[in-house]
Design an enzyme around this catalytic site. Sequence first.
Site, PDB file in Angstrom:
ATOM      1  N   ASP A 115       0.905  -1.691  -0.102  1.00 29.12           N
ATOM      2  CA  ASP A 115      -0.354   0.018  -0.293  1.00 29.12           C
ATOM      3  C   ASP A 115       0.653   1.759   0.006  1.00 29.12           C
ATOM      4  O   ASP A 115       0.404   2.842   0.464  1.00 29.12           O
ATOM      5  CB  ASP A 115      -0.701   0.194   1.176  1.00 29.12           C
ATOM      6  CG  ASP A 115      -0.237  -0.080   2.362  1.00 29.12           C
ATOM      7  OD1 ASP A 115       0.599  -0.270   2.440  1.00 29.12           O
ATOM      8  OD2 ASP A 115      -0.662   0.513   3.500  1.00 29.12           O
ATOM      9  N   GLU A 202      11.838  -3.738  12.632  1.00 27.71           N
ATOM     10  CA  GLU A 202      13.146  -2.923  11.931  1.00 27.71           C
ATOM     11  C   GLU A 202      13.789  -3.007  12.629  1.00 27.71           C
ATOM     12  O   GLU A 202      15.239  -3.717  12.038  1.00 27.71           O
ATOM     13  CB  GLU A 202      12.412  -1.442  11.156  1.00 27.71           C
ATOM     14  CG  GLU A 202      11.544  -0.504   9.945  1.00 27.71           C
ATOM     15  CD  GLU A 202      10.218  -0.884  11.074  1.00 27.71           C
ATOM     16  OE1 GLU A 202       9.537  -0.862  12.625  1.00 27.71           O
ATOM     17  OE2 GLU A 202       8.994  -0.567  10.483  1.00 27.71           O
TER      18      GLU A 202
HETATM   19  N1  UDP Z   1      -0.494  -7.538   5.517  1.00 27.67           N
HETATM   20  C1  UDP Z   1      -0.986  -9.149   5.808  1.00 27.67           C
HETATM   21  N2  UDP Z   1      -1.103  -9.889   7.015  1.00 27.67           N
HETATM   22  C2  UDP Z   1      -2.483  -8.627   7.616  1.00 27.67           C
HETATM   23  C3  UDP Z   1      -1.864  -7.616   7.411  1.00 27.67           C
HETATM   24  C4  UDP Z   1      -1.278  -6.750   6.284  1.00 27.67           C
HETATM   25  O1  UDP Z   1       0.335  -9.638   4.836  1.00 27.67           O
HETATM   26  O2  UDP Z   1      -3.456  -9.258   8.237  1.00 27.67           O
HETATM   27  C5  UDP Z   1       0.728  -7.059   4.543  1.00 27.67           C
HETATM   28  C6  UDP Z   1      -0.120  -5.867   3.801  1.00 27.67           C
HETATM   29  O3  UDP Z   1      -0.735  -6.629   2.467  1.00 27.67           O
HETATM   30  C7  UDP Z   1       1.168  -4.762   4.116  1.00 27.67           C
HETATM   31  C8  UDP Z   1       2.074  -5.145   4.629  1.00 27.67           C
HETATM   32  O4  UDP Z   1       1.586  -6.090   5.621  1.00 27.67           O
HETATM   33  O5  UDP Z   1       1.886  -5.020   2.292  1.00 27.67           O
HETATM   34  C9  UDP Z   1       2.124  -3.963   6.016  1.00 27.67           C
HETATM   35  O6  UDP Z   1       0.434  -4.254   5.976  1.00 27.67           O
HETATM   36  P1  UDP Z   1      -0.050  -2.878   6.263  1.00 27.67           P
HETATM   37  O7  UDP Z   1       0.470  -2.432   5.437  1.00 27.67           O
HETATM   38  O8  UDP Z   1      -1.361  -2.961   6.507  1.00 27.67           O
HETATM   39  O9  UDP Z   1       0.318  -2.204   8.115  1.00 27.67           O
HETATM   40  P2  UDP Z   1       1.196  -0.472   7.763  1.00 27.67           P
HETATM   41  O10 UDP Z   1       0.618   0.207   6.958  1.00 27.67           O
HETATM   42  O11 UDP Z   1      -0.051  -0.002   8.750  1.00 27.67           O
HETATM   43  O12 UDP Z   1       1.701  -0.900   8.344  1.00 27.67           O
HETATM   44 MN    MN Z   2       1.253   0.332   5.311  1.00 31.25          MN
END
Ligand code: UDP
Ligand code: MN
Length: 255
Positions: A115, A202
């Site tokens: 995203d 990280e």
């Molecule tokens: N993701 C996943 N399983 C989940 C939630 C998220 O594989 O149940 C993936 C999501 O598609 C993205 C990454 O993990 O590539 C980080 O998730 P997200 O973008 O929701 O996290 P944030 O932006 O809040 O850190």
């Molecule tokens: Mn994200």
Amino acid sequence: DLPVIYAITPTYARPVQKAELTRLSHTLMLVPNLHWIIIEDAEDPSPLVANLLKNSGIRYTHLTAATPKEWKLKEKESNWKKPRGVLQRNTALQWIRNNLKVDVHRGVIYFADDDNSYSLEVFDEMRDTQMVSVWPVGLAGGLMVEMPVLDPKTGRVKGWNSAWQPQRPFPLDMAGFAINVSHFLKHPEAKFSFNVARGYQESEILRHLTTPDQLEPKADNCTKVYVWHTRTEAPKLQSEKDLNKKGLKSNAGME
Ligand code: UDP
Ligand code: MN
């Protein structure tokens, strides 16, 4: 030959998934010598992801790793309650350990969530990473930009401008660093973990790989933003739910 960029993307099924992956794939198609490792948070690979990868023309590896039930976010649960992508990223790292060899495979590892928004420059910048490189990330950690602060005399990282949990050893976003493949392969203990506090993923991997003073600053001495930690709003689908109750779907017969 250019070093290969191994872009690691966890992804999971949801209404916006195809839109996110289309956007990301159309960026990655423009990046030379890129190998996309995509890991579905699911038991089995989905036709949607398989078709998208096949049609992209990008070199790829399609893996799956289902997050255990106790670590899976529930639909209405705030996203910060549980870490996301941990098992998926570790699965990709294990694939790298099983398939790449020190000093044979020249490349870098980058964690490219589905995203975020990526400028092509970020890939140029990371490509010659010797150990671990870092750069600014837009819209991260509650700031317009979260980034390393450099010592003007030495050009090395002397601190961070982070506002959220600045006491972390490496207070940066997942999108703000890359790791040299050979360097990574020499550190088998480097991985993510469910057993660390929120915001410490990280730091968890980087503590095995580098120290802050060894980091390689990129993006014009960390003065440019080439990647943004954007997040997509969940769409409102009430009318779709009303249809579903009648046994109908607006996208019947469509992927
Ligand atoms: N993701 C996943 N399983 C989940 C939630 C998220 O594989 O149940 C993936 C999501 O598609 C993205 C990454 O993990 O590539 C980080 O998730 P997200 O973008 O929701 O996290 P944030 O932006 O809040 O850190
Ligand atoms: Mn994200």
